[in-house]
Design a protein around this motif. Sequence first.
Motif, PDB file in Angstrom:
ATOM      1  N   PRO A 223       0.807  -1.224   0.000  1.00  0.00           N
ATOM      2  CA  PRO A 223       0.000   0.000   0.000  1.00  0.00           C
ATOM      3  C   PRO A 223       0.837   1.269   0.000  1.00  0.00           C
ATOM      4  O   PRO A 223       0.356   2.332  -0.403  1.00  0.00           O
ATOM      5  CB  PRO A 223      -0.826  -0.121   1.286  1.00  0.00           C
ATOM      6  N   GLY A 224       2.085   1.169   0.423  1.00  0.00           N
ATOM      7  CA  GLY A 224       2.943   2.351   0.426  1.00  0.00           C
ATOM      8  C   GLY A 224       3.165   2.946  -0.948  1.00  0.00           C
ATOM      9  O   GLY A 224       3.445   4.146  -1.065  1.00  0.00           O
ATOM     10  N   THR A 225       3.028   2.133  -1.997  1.00  0.00           N
ATOM     11  CA  THR A 225       3.222   2.658  -3.348  1.00  0.00           C
ATOM     12  C   THR A 225       2.142   3.669  -3.729  1.00  0.00           C
ATOM     13  O   THR A 225       2.331   4.438  -4.673  1.00  0.00           O
ATOM     14  CB  THR A 225       3.236   1.525  -4.380  1.00  0.00           C
ATOM     15  N   ARG A 226       1.020   3.655  -2.995  1.00  0.00           N
ATOM     16  CA  ARG A 226      -0.065   4.613  -3.298  1.00  0.00           C
ATOM     17  C   ARG A 226       0.201   5.996  -2.704  1.00  0.00           C
ATOM     18  O   ARG A 226      -0.553   6.934  -3.005  1.00  0.00           O
ATOM     19  CB  ARG A 226      -1.380   4.082  -2.739  1.00  0.00           C
ATOM     20  N   ALA A 227       1.221   6.118  -1.870  1.00  0.00           N
ATOM     21  CA  ALA A 227       1.475   7.399  -1.207  1.00  0.00           C
ATOM     22  C   ALA A 227       1.695   8.515  -2.210  1.00  0.00           C
ATOM     23  O   ALA A 227       1.313   9.671  -1.979  1.00  0.00           O
ATOM     24  CB  ALA A 227       2.681   7.282  -0.272  1.00  0.00           C
ATOM     25  N   ARG A 228       2.282   8.209  -3.331  1.00  0.00           N
ATOM     26  CA  ARG A 228       2.556   9.234  -4.344  1.00  0.00           C
ATOM     27  C   ARG A 228       1.274   9.807  -4.938  1.00  0.00           C
ATOM     28  O   ARG A 228       1.302  10.862  -5.570  1.00  0.00           O
ATOM     29  CB  ARG A 228       3.423   8.650  -5.452  1.00  0.00           C
ATOM     30  N   ARG A 229       0.146   9.119  -4.727  1.00  0.00           N
ATOM     31  CA  ARG A 229      -1.130   9.575  -5.283  1.00  0.00           C
ATOM     32  C   ARG A 229      -1.986  10.323  -4.265  1.00  0.00           C
ATOM     33  O   ARG A 229      -3.117  10.715  -4.576  1.00  0.00           O
ATOM     34  CB  ARG A 229      -1.922   8.374  -5.806  1.00  0.00           C
ATOM     35  N   LEU A 230      -1.479  10.516  -3.077  1.00  0.00           N
ATOM     36  CA  LEU A 230      -2.241  11.246  -2.063  1.00  0.00           C
ATOM     37  C   LEU A 230      -2.251  12.737  -2.402  1.00  0.00           C
ATOM     38  O   LEU A 230      -1.206  13.377  -2.406  1.00  0.00           O
ATOM     39  CB  LEU A 230      -1.624  11.032  -0.677  1.00  0.00           C
ATOM     40  N   ALA A 231      -3.426  13.269  -2.640  1.00  0.00           N
ATOM     41  CA  ALA A 231      -3.522  14.692  -2.977  1.00  0.00           C
ATOM     42  C   ALA A 231      -3.575  15.574  -1.742  1.00  0.00           C
ATOM     43  O   ALA A 231      -3.212  16.749  -1.805  1.00  0.00           O
ATOM     44  CB  ALA A 231      -4.770  14.925  -3.838  1.00  0.00           C
ATOM     45  N   CYS A 232      -4.009  15.023  -0.619  1.00  0.00           N
ATOM     46  CA  CYS A 232      -4.204  15.822   0.587  1.00  0.00           C
ATOM     47  C   CYS A 232      -2.950  15.802   1.462  1.00  0.00           C
ATOM     48  O   CYS A 232      -2.053  14.976   1.273  1.00  0.00           O
ATOM     49  CB  CYS A 232      -5.395  15.277   1.383  1.00  0.00           C
ATOM     50  N   PRO A 233      -2.864  16.692   2.448  1.00  0.00           N
ATOM     51  CA  PRO A 233      -1.772  16.616   3.419  1.00  0.00           C
ATOM     52  C   PRO A 233      -1.794  15.271   4.141  1.00  0.00           C
ATOM     53  O   PRO A 233      -2.872  14.750   4.453  1.00  0.00           O
ATOM     54  CB  PRO A 233      -2.061  17.768   4.384  1.00  0.00           C
TER      55      PRO A 233
END
Length: 296
Positions: A223-233
């Motif tokens: 799931p850490g690979t999705r961090a780059r897609r986080l738009a929010c703080p």
Amino acid sequence: MTQREDVTFTSHGTSCAAWVYRPGGDPGRPVVVMAHGLGGVREMRLDAFAERFAEAGYVCLVFDYRHFGASGGEPRQLLSVRRQRQDWAAAVAFARTLPGVDPERVVLWGSSFSGGHVIAVGAQDPRLAAVVSQCPYTDGLASSLAVRPLTSLRVTARALRDLVGSWLRRPPRTIPLAGEPGTVALMTAPDAVPGYLALVEDGSTFRNEVAARVALSIATGRPGTRARRLACPALFVVCERDTVAPAKATLKHVAKAPRGEVVRRDTGHFDIYVGEEFETTVRDELAFLGRHVPVA
């Protein structure tokens, strides 16, 4: 004065049990949606975090996943990554309907296994105001390599038997969540039993077992690979002596979050739930929320 109310919401036709913490004051409050990590239930110190957030003026929705705790769902102790993330989405939708809540200021808060969930779910919901992820599970390979090879083989064998049994509609074969080093369990680091099971209160619905097939999903999840897609703080609280979710892999993943902030704690995976580490972690998380999702 903070009040706690028992509520339920529906996730894919099944009732999920939850607590709502309501601070006094004006409507239009931010809401923090919270759930526990691997096999955990609400009573395992999530109430302590929620009480602090509510005292600071945040509404909190704290829920049990389907198949766990006070929520519905059969068979019991079935941990499905897909279903748990569906529960997160259902919880967020429900939170946005709560009286007195600003539906555009929803925060996800996850810890350990749910720390990975909030990264993945947060990457799919651009309306979220912020994400807080503490001691997060981000990389299944890194977590697997932290386990003794013989233990991994024995866990995998039990997981495969459980998976095949599910195809034949047999009851789940369970495996302990936390066990002593050298035993067959999902978490067998020296601090797993004293750290994890110490969070269980008398009278809790917690059971130290889970359907073994989830071990296959844990080993292959990232799931850490999705961090780059986080738009929010996003705030990531990383435990540098983490025996369950190794810090090196976590730091590599969360560094790619566009609006990410990292707090590094010189402590173990289970330490931040209690004592001075809990106090420090709560202060850091409230400071982050105050900057990005203020109550006023």
